[in-house]
Design a protein around this motif. Structure first.
Motif, PDB file in Angstrom:
ATOM      1  N   ALA A  31       1.616   2.860  19.751  1.00  0.00           N
ATOM      2  CA  ALA A  31       1.461   3.409  21.099  1.00  0.00           C
ATOM      3  C   ALA A  31       0.062   3.130  21.631  1.00  0.00           C
ATOM      4  N   ALA A  32      -0.033   2.865  22.934  1.00  0.00           N
ATOM      5  CA  ALA A  32      -1.324   2.547  23.548  1.00  0.00           C
ATOM      6  C   ALA A  32      -2.340   3.660  23.315  1.00  0.00           C
ATOM      7  N   SER A  33      -1.884   4.920  23.299  1.00  0.00           N
ATOM      8  CA  SER A  33      -2.794   6.054  23.112  1.00  0.00           C
ATOM      9  C   SER A  33      -3.372   6.117  21.710  1.00  0.00           C
ATOM     10  N   HIS A  34      -2.776   5.383  20.760  1.00  0.00           N
ATOM     11  CA  HIS A  34      -3.246   5.393  19.374  1.00  0.00           C
ATOM     12  C   HIS A  34      -4.157   4.212  19.044  1.00  0.00           C
ATOM     13  N   ILE A  35      -4.404   3.350  20.022  1.00  0.00           N
ATOM     14  CA  ILE A  35      -5.250   2.175  19.770  1.00  0.00           C
ATOM     15  C   ILE A  35      -6.710   2.554  19.996  1.00  0.00           C
ATOM     16  N   PRO A  36      -7.544   2.421  18.977  1.00  0.00           N
ATOM     17  CA  PRO A  36      -8.944   2.849  19.094  1.00  0.00           C
ATOM     18  C   PRO A  36      -9.751   1.899  19.982  1.00  0.00           C
ATOM     19  N   PRO A  37     -10.933   2.310  20.433  1.00  0.00           N
ATOM     20  CA  PRO A  37     -11.694   1.501  21.385  1.00  0.00           C
ATOM     21  C   PRO A  37     -12.470   0.340  20.770  1.00  0.00           C
ATOM     22  N   SER A  38     -12.926   0.471  19.527  1.00  0.00           N
ATOM     23  CA  SER A  38     -13.821  -0.560  18.980  1.00  0.00           C
ATOM     24  C   SER A  38     -13.031  -1.676  18.304  1.00  0.00           C
ATOM     25  N   LEU A  39     -13.647  -2.847  18.243  1.00  0.00           N
ATOM     26  CA  LEU A  39     -13.027  -3.998  17.597  1.00  0.00           C
ATOM     27  C   LEU A  39     -12.766  -3.715  16.123  1.00  0.00           C
TER      28      LEU A  39
END
Length: 250
Positions: A31-39
């Motif tokens: 889910a998009a909400s579970h994707i963290p911000p950093s590489l």
């Protein structure tokens, strides 16, 4: 999974690894909400999510090893195929397969199959001449064969004569919005300015082979700069190197 990386796509910037990971994670069902911000966090999540899965991943038109490396799953059960206009020499644990021009026999068979002309044979003299003037490049052969197919009044002999007498032969190797010149230009635009200049100067060389010393004299540059420039052109598949020290223009 198939992911275009747009390393050399006109009108597109190469896809950043973080954005590529977002696409892969979404495709894998995260889910998009579970994707963290950093590489780094996206890399860890991607590898963890695929750890127990078998994956065939095709990464098309990679710009560099740095673009590809963060996208590789950690499990040995997966297979990743990467296409690129460059030699990705910094990509660890990769088996490189460089696609060469076609052998003359296969080139002639390709031309006759795509031309689909009754009575046209792969061993015809005109076919041999057309594929030679196309440099045995599949893209060029395909374009010329389709031109012959769509012009019933033309013969293979006519086509060979046109190619032989045309000063700017690349201009004839085009079909709608595709052309051999445009394919070369995608790699050329990716070169530093000095390598672009060296590539243009190689066109002035009267022979088909050139070495580091002749390229240095042709470009009026130091031997070390010539060596680096030729190596850069080779890395972009704009030169071939059949033997050490001899580099015929592709």
């Amino acid at each position: 999974m198939f992911l275009p990386l747009h390393g050399h796509t006109p009108g597109h910037q190469p896809v950043a690894p973080a954005d590529a990971l977002t696409s892969l994670l979404l495709t894998a069902g995260v889910a998009a909400s579970h994707i963290p911000p950093s590489l780094e966090a996206r890399m860890a999540l991607w590898r963890d999510h695929m750890a127990d899965k078998q994956l065939l991943l095709l990464l098309d038109d990679a710009a560099s090893s740095d673009q590809v490396r963060p996208l590789l799953p950690s499990t040995g059960e997966s297979l990743v195929l990467v296409t690129s206009r460059r030699h990705l020499v910094a990509l660890e644990d990769a088996q490189a397969i460089s696609l060469d021009t076609l052998p003359p026999g296969e080139a002639a068979e390709l031309f006759t199959r795509l031309a689909a002309r009754p009575g046209l044979n792969a061993d015809d003299t005109a076919v041999t001449e057309v594929i030679r003037l196309c440099g045995y490049l599949p893209l060029a052969i395909g374009m010329m064969a389709r031109q012959l197919h769509h012009h019933p009044a033309w013969t293979a002999t006519d086509l060979a004569a046109d190619l032989l007498t045309e000063r700017d032969r690349l201009e004839l190797m085009a079909a709608e919005n595709l052309s051999v010149a445009a394919a070369f230009d995608l790699s050329y635009q990716d070169l530093p300015e000095q390598q672009q200049g060296l590539f243009r100067q190689l066109g002035l060389h009267p022979g088909t082979d050139i070495d580091t010393y002749a390229a240095a004299a042709l470009g009026g540059i130091a031997l070390a700069a010539s060596r680096r420039g030729l190596a850069g052109l080779y890395d972009h598949y704009l030169l071939a190197e059949p033997e050490r020290g001899a580099l015929p223009a592709a």
